[in-house]
Design a protein around this motif. Sequence first.
Motif, PDB file in Angstrom:
ATOM      1  N   LEU A 189       3.129   0.946  13.326  1.00 25.33           N
ATOM      2  CA  LEU A 189       2.724   2.217  14.068  1.00 25.33           C
ATOM      3  C   LEU A 189       3.292   3.405  13.338  1.00 25.33           C
ATOM      4  O   LEU A 189       2.479   4.398  13.157  1.00 25.33           O
ATOM      5  CB  LEU A 189       3.125   2.151  15.459  1.00 25.33           C
ATOM      6  N   LEU A 190       4.273   3.218  12.808  1.00 25.10           N
ATOM      7  CA  LEU A 190       5.000   4.452  11.975  1.00 25.10           C
ATOM      8  C   LEU A 190       4.557   4.540  10.714  1.00 25.10           C
ATOM      9  O   LEU A 190       3.929   5.741  10.489  1.00 25.10           O
ATOM     10  CB  LEU A 190       6.435   4.167  11.805  1.00 25.10           C
ATOM     11  N   ALA A 191       3.831   3.657  10.265  1.00 24.50           N
ATOM     12  CA  ALA A 191       3.241   3.783   8.786  1.00 24.50           C
ATOM     13  C   ALA A 191       1.796   4.546   9.154  1.00 24.50           C
ATOM     14  O   ALA A 191       1.383   5.129   8.320  1.00 24.50           O
ATOM     15  CB  ALA A 191       2.867   2.170   8.240  1.00 24.50           C
ATOM     16  N   GLY A 192       1.066   3.960  10.128  1.00 18.29           N
ATOM     17  CA  GLY A 192       0.043   4.779  10.726  1.00 18.29           C
ATOM     18  C   GLY A 192       0.244   6.211  10.955  1.00 18.29           C
ATOM     19  O   GLY A 192      -0.659   6.908  10.507  1.00 18.29           O
ATOM     20  N   MET A 193       1.404   6.534  11.697  1.00 20.67           N
ATOM     21  CA  MET A 193       1.670   7.818  11.827  1.00 20.67           C
ATOM     22  C   MET A 193       1.859   8.759  10.519  1.00 20.67           C
ATOM     23  O   MET A 193       1.406   9.838  10.509  1.00 20.67           O
ATOM     24  CB  MET A 193       2.663   7.819  12.758  1.00 20.67           C
ATOM     25  N   LEU A 194       2.428   7.986   9.542  1.00 19.51           N
ATOM     26  CA  LEU A 194       2.627   8.492   8.172  1.00 19.51           C
ATOM     27  C   LEU A 194       1.308   8.568   7.210  1.00 19.51           C
ATOM     28  O   LEU A 194       1.494   8.877   5.802  1.00 19.51           O
ATOM     29  CB  LEU A 194       3.943   8.137   7.436  1.00 19.51           C
ATOM     30  N   SER A 195       0.339   7.960   7.605  1.00 17.98           N
ATOM     31  CA  SER A 195      -0.776   7.614   6.529  1.00 17.98           C
ATOM     32  C   SER A 195      -1.411   9.125   6.013  1.00 17.98           C
ATOM     33  O   SER A 195      -1.691   9.119   4.871  1.00 17.98           O
ATOM     34  CB  SER A 195      -1.962   6.854   7.264  1.00 17.98           C
TER      35      SER A 195
ATOM     36  N   ARG B  17       8.299  11.185   2.112  1.00 13.41           N
ATOM     37  CA  ARG B  17       8.954  10.229   1.063  1.00 13.41           C
ATOM     38  C   ARG B  17       9.673   9.264   1.617  1.00 13.41           C
ATOM     39  O   ARG B  17       9.593   8.167   1.485  1.00 13.41           O
ATOM     40  CB  ARG B  17       9.074  10.817  -0.289  1.00 13.41           C
ATOM     41  N   LEU B  18      11.138   9.857   1.961  1.00 13.15           N
ATOM     42  CA  LEU B  18      12.096   9.169   2.468  1.00 13.15           C
ATOM     43  C   LEU B  18      11.433   8.213   3.638  1.00 13.15           C
ATOM     44  O   LEU B  18      11.940   6.784   3.792  1.00 13.15           O
ATOM     45  CB  LEU B  18      13.303   9.919   3.001  1.00 13.15           C
ATOM     46  N   ALA B  19      10.818   8.533   4.534  1.00 15.15           N
ATOM     47  CA  ALA B  19      10.331   7.985   5.758  1.00 15.15           C
ATOM     48  C   ALA B  19       9.373   6.887   5.401  1.00 15.15           C
ATOM     49  O   ALA B  19       9.405   5.687   5.924  1.00 15.15           O
ATOM     50  CB  ALA B  19       9.724   8.714   6.708  1.00 15.15           C
ATOM     51  N   LEU B  20       8.450   7.160   4.567  1.00 13.70           N
ATOM     52  CA  LEU B  20       7.711   6.214   3.791  1.00 13.70           C
ATOM     53  C   LEU B  20       8.289   5.018   3.064  1.00 13.70           C
ATOM     54  O   LEU B  20       8.150   3.734   3.387  1.00 13.70           O
ATOM     55  CB  LEU B  20       6.591   6.665   2.930  1.00 13.70           C
ATOM     56  N   ILE B  21       9.488   5.397   2.228  1.00 19.74           N
ATOM     57  CA  ILE B  21      10.451   4.154   1.603  1.00 19.74           C
ATOM     58  C   ILE B  21      11.062   3.371   2.485  1.00 19.74           C
ATOM     59  O   ILE B  21      10.954   2.172   2.616  1.00 19.74           O
ATOM     60  CB  ILE B  21      11.244   5.185   0.806  1.00 19.74           C
ATOM     61  N   VAL B  22      11.556   3.970   3.779  1.00 23.07           N
ATOM     62  CA  VAL B  22      12.118   3.383   4.676  1.00 23.07           C
ATOM     63  C   VAL B  22      11.366   2.346   5.456  1.00 23.07           C
ATOM     64  O   VAL B  22      11.589   1.088   5.623  1.00 23.07           O
ATOM     65  CB  VAL B  22      12.928   4.352   5.689  1.00 23.07           C
ATOM     66  N   VAL B  23      10.361   2.701   5.762  1.00 20.87           N
ATOM     67  CA  VAL B  23       9.228   1.777   6.455  1.00 20.87           C
ATOM     68  C   VAL B  23       8.755   0.765   5.677  1.00 20.87           C
ATOM     69  O   VAL B  23       8.672  -0.455   6.003  1.00 20.87           O
ATOM     70  CB  VAL B  23       7.964   2.842   6.902  1.00 20.87           C
ATOM     71  N   GLY B  24       8.374   1.166   4.082  1.00 16.65           N
ATOM     72  CA  GLY B  24       7.922  -0.037   3.229  1.00 16.65           C
ATOM     73  C   GLY B  24       9.048  -1.123   3.241  1.00 16.65           C
ATOM     74  O   GLY B  24       8.748  -2.393   3.189  1.00 16.65           O
TER      75      GLY B  24
ATOM     76  N   ALA C 294       0.889  -1.134  -0.008  1.00 18.87           N
ATOM     77  CA  ALA C 294      -0.007  -0.041   0.007  1.00 18.87           C
ATOM     78  C   ALA C 294       0.759   1.275   0.001  1.00 18.87           C
ATOM     79  O   ALA C 294       0.577   2.344  -0.549  1.00 18.87           O
ATOM     80  CB  ALA C 294      -0.794   0.090   1.237  1.00 18.87           C
ATOM     81  N   VAL C 295       1.908   1.195   0.631  1.00 20.31           N
ATOM     82  CA  VAL C 295       2.882   2.424   0.698  1.00 20.31           C
ATOM     83  C   VAL C 295       3.465   2.799  -0.592  1.00 20.31           C
ATOM     84  O   VAL C 295       3.503   3.903  -1.028  1.00 20.31           O
ATOM     85  CB  VAL C 295       3.934   2.225   2.013  1.00 20.31           C
ATOM     86  N   PHE C 296       3.930   1.622  -1.224  1.00 20.01           N
ATOM     87  CA  PHE C 296       4.787   1.953  -2.518  1.00 20.01           C
ATOM     88  C   PHE C 296       3.557   2.256  -3.586  1.00 20.01           C
ATOM     89  O   PHE C 296       3.777   2.968  -4.717  1.00 20.01           O
ATOM     90  CB  PHE C 296       5.458   0.811  -2.886  1.00 20.01           C
ATOM     91  N   GLN C 297       2.614   1.554  -3.613  1.00 21.55           N
ATOM     92  CA  GLN C 297       1.327   1.874  -4.591  1.00 21.55           C
ATOM     93  C   GLN C 297       0.999   3.387  -4.320  1.00 21.55           C
ATOM     94  O   GLN C 297       0.578   4.120  -5.503  1.00 21.55           O
ATOM     95  CB  GLN C 297       0.219   0.817  -4.554  1.00 21.55           C
ATOM     96  N   SER C 298       0.880   3.735  -3.194  1.00 13.72           N
ATOM     97  CA  SER C 298       0.350   5.118  -3.000  1.00 13.72           C
ATOM     98  C   SER C 298       1.428   6.133  -3.282  1.00 13.72           C
ATOM     99  O   SER C 298       1.048   6.931  -3.999  1.00 13.72           O
ATOM    100  CB  SER C 298       0.206   5.378  -1.398  1.00 13.72           C
ATOM    101  N   LEU C 299       2.687   6.003  -2.930  1.00 12.61           N
ATOM    102  CA  LEU C 299       3.852   6.942  -3.254  1.00 12.61           C
ATOM    103  C   LEU C 299       3.788   6.867  -4.924  1.00 12.61           C
ATOM    104  O   LEU C 299       4.134   8.138  -5.447  1.00 12.61           O
ATOM    105  CB  LEU C 299       5.070   6.340  -2.682  1.00 12.61           C
ATOM    106  N   LEU C 300       3.836   5.698  -5.564  1.00 14.37           N
ATOM    107  CA  LEU C 300       4.058   6.038  -6.957  1.00 14.37           C
ATOM    108  C   LEU C 300       3.082   6.203  -7.703  1.00 14.37           C
ATOM    109  O   LEU C 300       2.788   6.178  -8.940  1.00 14.37           O
ATOM    110  CB  LEU C 300       4.876   4.715  -7.422  1.00 14.37           C
TER     111      LEU C 300
END
Length: 337
Positions: free
Chosen positions: A212-218, A242-249, A85-91
């Motif tokens: 939890l980090l992903a939820g904070m970055l949603s 974007r960097l934080a989301l990539i690291v979490v993913g 979900a993170v990568f599909q949303s980012l890209l």
Amino acid sequence: MLRRRRFAVRLEWRPVVVCAVLALAIAGMAVLALMTGSYRIGAGQVVSALTGGETGLVHDIVVEWRLPRVTATVVFGAALGVSGAVFQSLLRNPLADPGIIGFSQGSYTGALIVILVVNGTYLQLVGGALLGGMATAVAVYLLAHRRGVQGFRLIVVGIGLSAILRSLNTWLILEADLEVAIAAAAWEAGSLNGVSWNQVLIGGACITMLLLLAGMLSRPMRQLELGDDAAASQGVRVAPARLALIVVGVALTATVTAASGPIAFISLVAPQIARRIARTAGITLAPAAFVGALLCLTADYIAQHIAPTPLPVGIITVILGGGYLGWLLFTEARRRL
């Protein structure tokens, strides 16, 4: 709308209901998996063993032998669903799967090097997989960067780099000792056969923190779907978010890969199914996590109890996900004609 002092959370009723139904389906599928095996156990015995009412052989089978695997499928499936979900949303592309764009192969390469060189512990495998995945992410980002990064270009570069890493992994296995090579090759298919409580607890703790980090970055993730300029106008610091989301993913994918090998296509399928059944405007994390957990649990049940012979879960997810990928490519091509 839930408000408490300075904090407010807006909840839509349909995703909440969908998540509740999926949670019930996961619970039912988990009980079925705990019941089924060479030694069949009744549903009442399973519930009694989980609540401490059973002792002896039934308790050992349910709690010590079957429960670690069932727990791993749920936790790892949720992690893969959120990562996709993170990568599909980012890209902003339904093909943005960590397996397709090379991050899973990079994580597998890092973990494979740890296995072949130092025969490391699970924590060392997690570290190696994380380093491999992050190195791959940096390489894909730099190679795809040309007056900014476009989602389609990043996916194409990721597919090419994934093919290179797959060849490297094959060469590493061929050069290894026979016993290690056989174990690594079986692990590459995505297998949960060797999962223990130690891996479940360590991996589950890591995945819980990452979720939890992903939820904070949603919220910034949803704002980035509108484009960098629109997100920046709403107060989002685009590059750090974007960097934080990539690291979490990448970290979610690496943690799963270190325990079970690369389980393919869960990250691709789960977010899109979740978006369709929840009918949300974009990709949301919670439904994707529940769908990923249910898909992984169901695929493992099919691999262990319905297939003619027990198979690695990754083989079943490839069969199911490959059909979905073909359908997705076909529908996208028809829409653009």
